[in-house]
Design a protein around this motif. Sequence first.
Motif, PDB file in Angstrom:
ATOM      1  N   ALA A 193       0.830  -1.209   0.000  1.00  0.00           N
ATOM      2  CA  ALA A 193       0.000   0.000   0.000  1.00  0.00           C
ATOM      3  C   ALA A 193       0.860   1.254   0.000  1.00  0.00           C
ATOM      4  N   PHE A 194       1.948   1.224   0.745  1.00  0.00           N
ATOM      5  CA  PHE A 194       2.831   2.383   0.864  1.00  0.00           C
ATOM      6  C   PHE A 194       3.531   2.688  -0.450  1.00  0.00           C
ATOM      7  N   ARG A 195       4.106   1.670  -1.075  1.00  0.00           N
ATOM      8  CA  ARG A 195       4.906   1.952  -2.266  1.00  0.00           C
ATOM      9  C   ARG A 195       4.050   2.246  -3.498  1.00  0.00           C
ATOM     10  N   ASN A 196       2.752   2.003  -3.422  1.00  0.00           N
ATOM     11  CA  ASN A 196       1.864   2.340  -4.529  1.00  0.00           C
ATOM     12  C   ASN A 196       1.068   3.611  -4.255  1.00  0.00           C
ATOM     13  N   ASP A 197       1.547   4.401  -3.318  1.00  0.00           N
ATOM     14  CA  ASP A 197       0.930   5.677  -2.976  1.00  0.00           C
ATOM     15  C   ASP A 197       1.916   6.795  -3.301  1.00  0.00           C
ATOM     16  N   THR A 198       1.426   8.033  -3.308  1.00  0.00           N
ATOM     17  CA  THR A 198       2.324   9.180  -3.450  1.00  0.00           C
ATOM     18  C   THR A 198       3.040   9.413  -2.114  1.00  0.00           C
ATOM     19  N   TRP A 199       4.030  10.296  -2.126  1.00  0.00           N
ATOM     20  CA  TRP A 199       4.766  10.598  -0.901  1.00  0.00           C
ATOM     21  C   TRP A 199       3.963  11.536  -0.010  1.00  0.00           C
ATOM     22  N   HIS A 200       4.022  11.289   1.292  1.00  0.00           N
ATOM     23  CA  HIS A 200       3.343  12.129   2.286  1.00  0.00           C
ATOM     24  C   HIS A 200       4.333  12.436   3.407  1.00  0.00           C
ATOM     25  N   PHE A 201       3.847  13.179   4.369  1.00  0.00           N
ATOM     26  CA  PHE A 201       4.627  13.365   5.599  1.00  0.00           C
ATOM     27  C   PHE A 201       3.804  12.883   6.772  1.00  0.00           C
ATOM     28  N   PRO A 202       4.391  12.080   7.663  1.00  0.00           N
ATOM     29  CA  PRO A 202       5.763  11.556   7.621  1.00  0.00           C
ATOM     30  C   PRO A 202       5.994  10.659   6.419  1.00  0.00           C
ATOM     31  N   ILE A 203       7.243  10.392   6.107  1.00  0.00           N
ATOM     32  CA  ILE A 203       7.557   9.755   4.824  1.00  0.00           C
ATOM     33  C   ILE A 203       7.039   8.327   4.720  1.00  0.00           C
ATOM     34  N   THR A 204       6.657   7.722   5.839  1.00  0.00           N
ATOM     35  CA  THR A 204       6.141   6.347   5.798  1.00  0.00           C
ATOM     36  C   THR A 204       4.609   6.313   5.776  1.00  0.00           C
ATOM     37  N   LYS A 205       3.986   7.454   5.619  1.00  0.00           N
ATOM     38  CA  LYS A 205       2.518   7.509   5.635  1.00  0.00           C
ATOM     39  C   LYS A 205       1.946   7.043   4.299  1.00  0.00           C
ATOM     40  N   THR A 206       0.834   6.346   4.350  1.00  0.00           N
ATOM     41  CA  THR A 206       0.073   5.992   3.153  1.00  0.00           C
ATOM     42  C   THR A 206      -1.405   6.243   3.415  1.00  0.00           C
ATOM     43  N   THR A 207      -2.095   6.767   2.405  1.00  0.00           N
ATOM     44  CA  THR A 207      -3.553   6.954   2.506  1.00  0.00           C
ATOM     45  C   THR A 207      -4.297   5.799   1.853  1.00  0.00           C
ATOM     46  N   ASN A 208      -3.555   4.799   1.362  1.00  0.00           N
ATOM     47  CA  ASN A 208      -4.206   3.602   0.817  1.00  0.00           C
ATOM     48  C   ASN A 208      -4.753   2.708   1.923  1.00  0.00           C
ATOM     49  N   ILE A 209      -4.377   3.000   3.153  1.00  0.00           N
ATOM     50  CA  ILE A 209      -4.910   2.325   4.335  1.00  0.00           C
ATOM     51  C   ILE A 209      -5.508   3.393   5.240  1.00  0.00           C
ATOM     52  N   ASN A 210      -6.657   3.088   5.843  1.00  0.00           N
ATOM     53  CA  ASN A 210      -7.318   4.039   6.736  1.00  0.00           C
ATOM     54  C   ASN A 210      -7.616   5.364   6.029  1.00  0.00           C
ATOM     55  N   TYR A 211      -8.127   5.259   4.801  1.00  0.00           N
ATOM     56  CA  TYR A 211      -8.463   6.445   4.009  1.00  0.00           C
ATOM     57  C   TYR A 211      -9.606   7.227   4.683  1.00  0.00           C
ATOM     58  N   PRO A 212      -9.592   8.556   4.678  1.00  0.00           N
ATOM     59  CA  PRO A 212      -8.632   9.455   4.013  1.00  0.00           C
ATOM     60  C   PRO A 212      -7.486   9.914   4.916  1.00  0.00           C
ATOM     61  N   GLU A 213      -7.583   9.620   6.240  1.00  0.00           N
ATOM     62  CA  GLU A 213      -6.541  10.103   7.145  1.00  0.00           C
ATOM     63  C   GLU A 213      -5.190   9.447   6.865  1.00  0.00           C
ATOM     64  N   GLY A 214      -5.221   8.166   6.493  1.00  0.00           N
ATOM     65  CA  GLY A 214      -3.986   7.443   6.263  1.00  0.00           C
ATOM     66  C   GLY A 214      -3.345   6.984   7.557  1.00  0.00           C
ATOM     67  N   ILE A 215      -2.222   6.297   7.426  1.00  0.00           N
ATOM     68  CA  ILE A 215      -1.508   5.763   8.586  1.00  0.00           C
ATOM     69  C   ILE A 215      -0.054   5.526   8.200  1.00  0.00           C
ATOM     70  N   SER A 216       0.821   5.616   9.159  1.00  0.00           N
ATOM     71  CA  SER A 216       2.223   5.273   8.911  1.00  0.00           C
ATOM     72  C   SER A 216       2.359   3.757   8.930  1.00  0.00           C
ATOM     73  N   ILE A 217       3.184   3.231   8.021  1.00  0.00           N
ATOM     74  CA  ILE A 217       3.362   1.775   7.992  1.00  0.00           C
ATOM     75  C   ILE A 217       4.229   1.290   9.154  1.00  0.00           C
ATOM     76  N   VAL A 218       4.673   2.215  10.009  1.00  0.00           N
ATOM     77  CA  VAL A 218       5.241   1.797  11.286  1.00  0.00           C
ATOM     78  C   VAL A 218       4.232   0.923  12.020  1.00  0.00           C
ATOM     79  N   TYR A 219       2.940   1.280  11.879  1.00  0.00           N
ATOM     80  CA  TYR A 219       1.886   0.601  12.629  1.00  0.00           C
ATOM     81  C   TYR A 219       1.304  -0.601  11.897  1.00  0.00           C
ATOM     82  N   THR A 220       1.850  -0.914  10.718  1.00  0.00           N
ATOM     83  CA  THR A 220       1.507  -2.188  10.072  1.00  0.00           C
ATOM     84  C   THR A 220       2.669  -3.173  10.218  1.00  0.00           C
TER      85      THR A 220
END
Length: 246
Positions: A53-80
């Motif tokens: 999910a992370f690598r198929n998303d655009t870049w966000h801040f923090p740099i590990t954030k993805t909005t492909n999970i927990n949309y629209p707020e997103g989540i850092s993949i630290v927590y996955t």
Amino acid sequence: MNLTFKHGLFLSILIGFLIFLFFFNISVLAPTNLQWILKDSGDLLQHQLGSFAFRNDTWHFPITKTTNINYPEGISIVYTDSNLFLSILAKIFKSIFPPEYQFWGFWYLMCWLLQGLFGYLVVYHLSKDVKYSLLAAILFCLLPTIYHRIEHSNLLPHWLILASILIFIKDDYSEKVKTILFWMLLFFTAMIHAYLLFMLLSIFAVWIIRKYVIDFKSKKLDIANLLLNIGCGIGFILFTWILGYF
């Protein structure tokens, strides 16, 4: 044949490779081989999904954030529990890989190779005996704690603990070199898993306390090294914030 230190280095890595083959089929090294991961219903599949999910998303801040999970707020993949180091590399170089790929096979291989290597180096430093050190490499690669962490891939690199112990006991390193190596290891471990990070921070803390207690008693406080640690500590907090820990 007399085994030299260099022979031991090669054999310790070979030990790690052979034990990796004991647990895995060599086919897991193929980046396009996803079947062995998709069959897993535990942590490894969760790690792969978070990274995908992370690598198929655009870049966000923090740099590990993805909005492909927990949309629209997103989540850092630290927590996955995804591997931040490999996920960031995979995102940077995703154009050279097929749409779906995995790097866990190489990660497992690297963990066992380095486990054998650092196990050998730690015991060789203490014993100066190649045979004992190679036996130790085998035992370190077969630790039950590693076997029971196979599904949780980011808790597998116990070589990080061995590397920190090696830095701690290497009496031929200067204090400055030890400080730099410790902080490099801590920065890297922060990109793997917080669980291991706390272990390494504990080892580092013991070394710091021991060092400055000795410096205080001898009245030879190394101000330059103290400032280096303070600077690295501030940088480390900023680094973990950028990674999405907070």
